[in-house]
Each structure stands twice: as structure tokens, then as C-alpha cells.
Design an enzyme around this catalytic site. Structure first.
Site, mmCIF file in Angstrom:
data_model
loop_
_atom_site.group_PDB
_atom_site.id
_atom_site.type_symbol
_atom_site.label_atom_id
_atom_site.label_comp_id
_atom_site.label_asym_id
_atom_site.label_seq_id
_atom_site.Cartn_x
_atom_site.Cartn_y
_atom_site.Cartn_z
ATOM 1 C CG ASN A 135 6.526 3.394 4.583
ATOM 2 O OD1 ASN A 135 6.308 3.612 3.326
ATOM 3 N ND2 ASN A 135 5.676 3.814 5.554
ATOM 4 C CB CYS B 117 2.243 10.434 1.519
ATOM 5 S SG CYS B 117 0.557 11.289 1.387
ATOM 6 N NE ARG C 257 -1.285 2.513 2.883
ATOM 7 C CZ ARG C 257 -0.514 3.651 3.176
ATOM 8 N NH1 ARG C 257 -0.574 4.678 2.351
ATOM 9 N NH2 ARG C 257 -0.089 3.864 4.455
#
Ligand code: HMG
Ligand code: MG
Length: 285
Positions: free
Chosen positions: A248, A239, A15
Site C-alpha cells: 500500500n 493481496c 491487515r
């Protein structure tokens, strides 16, 4: 130094890792990534996002991903930013959903096209419905340390959003360093204070590695009693509405560090390492 016996690592690569990729990634590749990650032993993986495909094109076809996760028998999380998203998630039987609110007004408007106040109203209805359906709910606070548009984010603002989401009934709170600007001092202090205010709540730490401080931030969070961490294979991610932010914290680095410190992750490091070239191949960054 305090080292817990065991932590939970929640893989978010399918995701958060993929959502910001500019080139369309084939469904078969998304499925292969999920399957190979599932084989590593994660108890949960964040795999999908029921966002508007116009806003985040890479996350289109969340329904197909959900069906595939069910075929695999995987416990998975999916992002549901509004009621329409939750209805889509319910229609395919998603077991765990995540709502998300930015701690800064500007970011929240850019990310979900709502004021924080309107988002909270929508989250309240959404959480009520999800609870009625027996769905586990994660509440994300994005930009919970600082914001690329507004600078420092106050503890009071973060506490206020946590308090609202906890009051509405989320099962866990996930604090996002969305732009990767946190440092170990603020991480330690913020988590200590949050745990004092909300002693019953389970907090998760979600670090992006923009300034290469994510591992140090994990150590600081561990000292503040946090035992759940999000991470992304090969450090993929970002993002679309967080300019300048990178991926991340890399799952393989996190697992290796924790296991070397004697902290169990229940993730198979050898299998994980074998996925890295494949995961990197999906990314154009
Ligand atoms: P909007 O345009 O304000 O939506 O988007 P709206 O309510 O005005 O509706 C407009 C149209 O979109 C309507 O269709 C709706 O039906 C449709 P029309 O009547 O015009 O034909 N629509 C939808 N269609 C499909 N799925 C939906 C949906 N909702 C409305 N869910 C919305 C509002 C929230 C949908 C939009 O702003 C959005 O999708 N934003 C997502 C942004 C995003 O995904 N950002 C990245 C994730 S957050 C993140 O990465 C941070 C995190 O990792 C933690 C951290 O790092 O801190 C989680
Ligand atoms: Mg993120």
C-alpha cells in the site's frame, strides 16, 4: 490547488500490510505493531480479517487480535468476506467490518471463490445482519481501476457494484487500486463521477504503490473531493490474489506530504517514523 483542512488516514498495515507475508508472524509482534500504531493517534486501524485460515494463513486468530484491540480501546476494522466471517466478528464484538467484492469477475472468483452475482447476494444478507447489530460497514471494491487478469475495468462495472452495496446500506465505500496500476487522470475522473452518482456517500481511496504513483493519485483524489485514505506503515502489503502488486501507499510518506501541504492528519509523524524499522523487520519483501 485545493487542499482540505483535514483528512482521515486509516492505517491498514496490520491487515493489508501483513496478510501477504509468507512467513508466520508471531502474535506478540502483531500486537506490538497495533499498539505502537494506536499510539500515533489514528482514529481507526484495520487490524484483522476473519477469512478462512486456509486461504490467508497470516490472518488466523482474528478473534485474539479483536480482543486485544478492545483491551487497547481502539476503534478497529476487520474484513468479513462471508456470513461465517461476520458471525465470528459479531461473537467478539468487532465495531467496524469490511465486505469486499472485486470489480472484475476473474479476480472475485480467485479472491473469494464466488461470482460477483453470488457475492452481492451474500453481501446483502451480511450487511442486513451487521446493520441490525449496529456495526459500521465499509464496502470495498477491489480492482476498481484495472485488473491483472482482465485489464481495464469499466466505470459502469464499478458503478454497478457501488450502487448495489450502497443500496444494501454500507456506511462508506472504499475504492481499491488493488494492483497499483491507476494513474492520476483515471483516479480524478473516476472519483468525480462516483461522487456525482452518489453524492451522499463517503468514499475512501485505497492505493497500492506498484508503479510509484500512489502519492500522485492521492493528489488527484483530493482534487476530486476525497478526504479519507488507507495506507500502510512502511508501505507493507499486497493481496495474495493480485499477482505483481506491491504494498500500500506508505503511511509515513502520505502523512508527511499532507502535513507539509498544511492538511491536518492528526497522526504523530515522529512516533510513526520510529515504528518503520520494526514494521520493515516483520516483512520478508
Ligand atoms: P470457500 O472455501 O468458498 O468457503 O471460501 P465455503 O463457504 O465453501 O466453506 C468451506 C469451508 O470453509 C467450510 O468448512 C466453512 O465452514 C469454512 P467445512 O464445512 O468444510 O468444515 N469457512 C470458514 N472458516 C473460517 N472463516 C471463514 C469461513 N468461511 C468458510 N470466514 C472464503 C470462501 C470467502 C472464506 C474464502 O474465499 C476466503 O477466505 N477468501 C479471502 C480472500 C482474502 O482474504 N483476500 C485478501 C483480502 S482482499 C484484499 O486484500 C483487497 C483489499 O485490500 C482492497 C484492495 O486492495 O483493493 C481489501
Ligand atoms: Mg489492499
Amino acid at each position: 490547488m485545493y487542499v482540505p483542512k483535514e483528512v482521515e488516514i486509516i492505517e491498514v498495515g496490520p491487515r493489508d500490510g501483513l496478510q501477504n507475508e509468507p512467513k508466520p508472524i508471531a502474535m506478540v509482534d502483531k500486537k506490538t505493531l497495533i499498539k505502537r500504531l494506536a499510539e500515533c493517534g489514528f482514529a481507526r486501524i484495520e487490524t484483522a480479517s476473519f477469512v478462512h485460515p486456509k486461504w490467508v494463513p497470516q490472518m488466523a486468530n482474528a478473534e485474539e487480535i479483536a480482543h486485544y484491540c478492545q483491551e487497547l480501546g481502539l476503534t478497529y476494522l476487520a474484513l468479513t468476506p462471508n456470513l461465517k466471517a461476520l458471525e465470528r466478528a459479531i461473537s467478539v464484538g468487532v465495531p467496524q467490518v469490511a465486505v469486499f467484492i472485486g470489480a472484475s469477475e476473474t479476480f472475485n472468483r480467485k479472491n473469494i471463490n464466488r461470482s460477483i452475482a453470488d457475492s452481492l447476494v451474500e453481501c446483502k444478507q451480511l450487511i442486513k445482519l451487521a446493520k441490525k447489530k449496529g456495526i459500521f460497514i465499509r464496502g470495498y471494491v477491489s480492482m476498481s481501476f484495472s485488473c491483472p487478469y482482465e485489464g481495464d475495468v469499466s466505470f459502469e462495472q464499478v458503478r454497478y457494484i457501488c450502487e448495489s452495496l450502497i443500496h444494501y446500506g454500507v456506511d462508506e465505500m472504499d475504492m481499491g487500486d488493488t494492483n497499483g496500476q491507476a494513474n492520476p487522470k483515471i483516479v480524478y475522473e473516476r472519483f468525480m463521477r462516483l461522487r456525482e452518482f452518489f453524492p451522499e456517500m463517503t468514499f475512501v481511496a485505497h492505493f497500492h504503490d506498484t508503479e510509484r504513483m500512489a502519492l500522485a493519485n492521492v493528489i488527484a483524489a483530493l482534487q476530486a473531493g476525497i478526504t479519507k485514505f488507507d495506507s500502510s506503515i512502511a508501505g507493507l502489503g499486497g493481496c495474495p490474489y493480485s499477482p505483481g502488486a506491491t504494498g500500500n501507499i506508505a503511511t509515513e510518506d502520505l502523512v508527511l506530504m499532507l502535513e507539509k501541504m498544511g492538511c491536518k492528519t492528526n497522526v504523530n509523524v515522529e512516533l510513526l517514523k520510529q515504528i518503520i524499522p520494526y514494521a520493515k523487520g516483520l516483512s520478508s519483501h
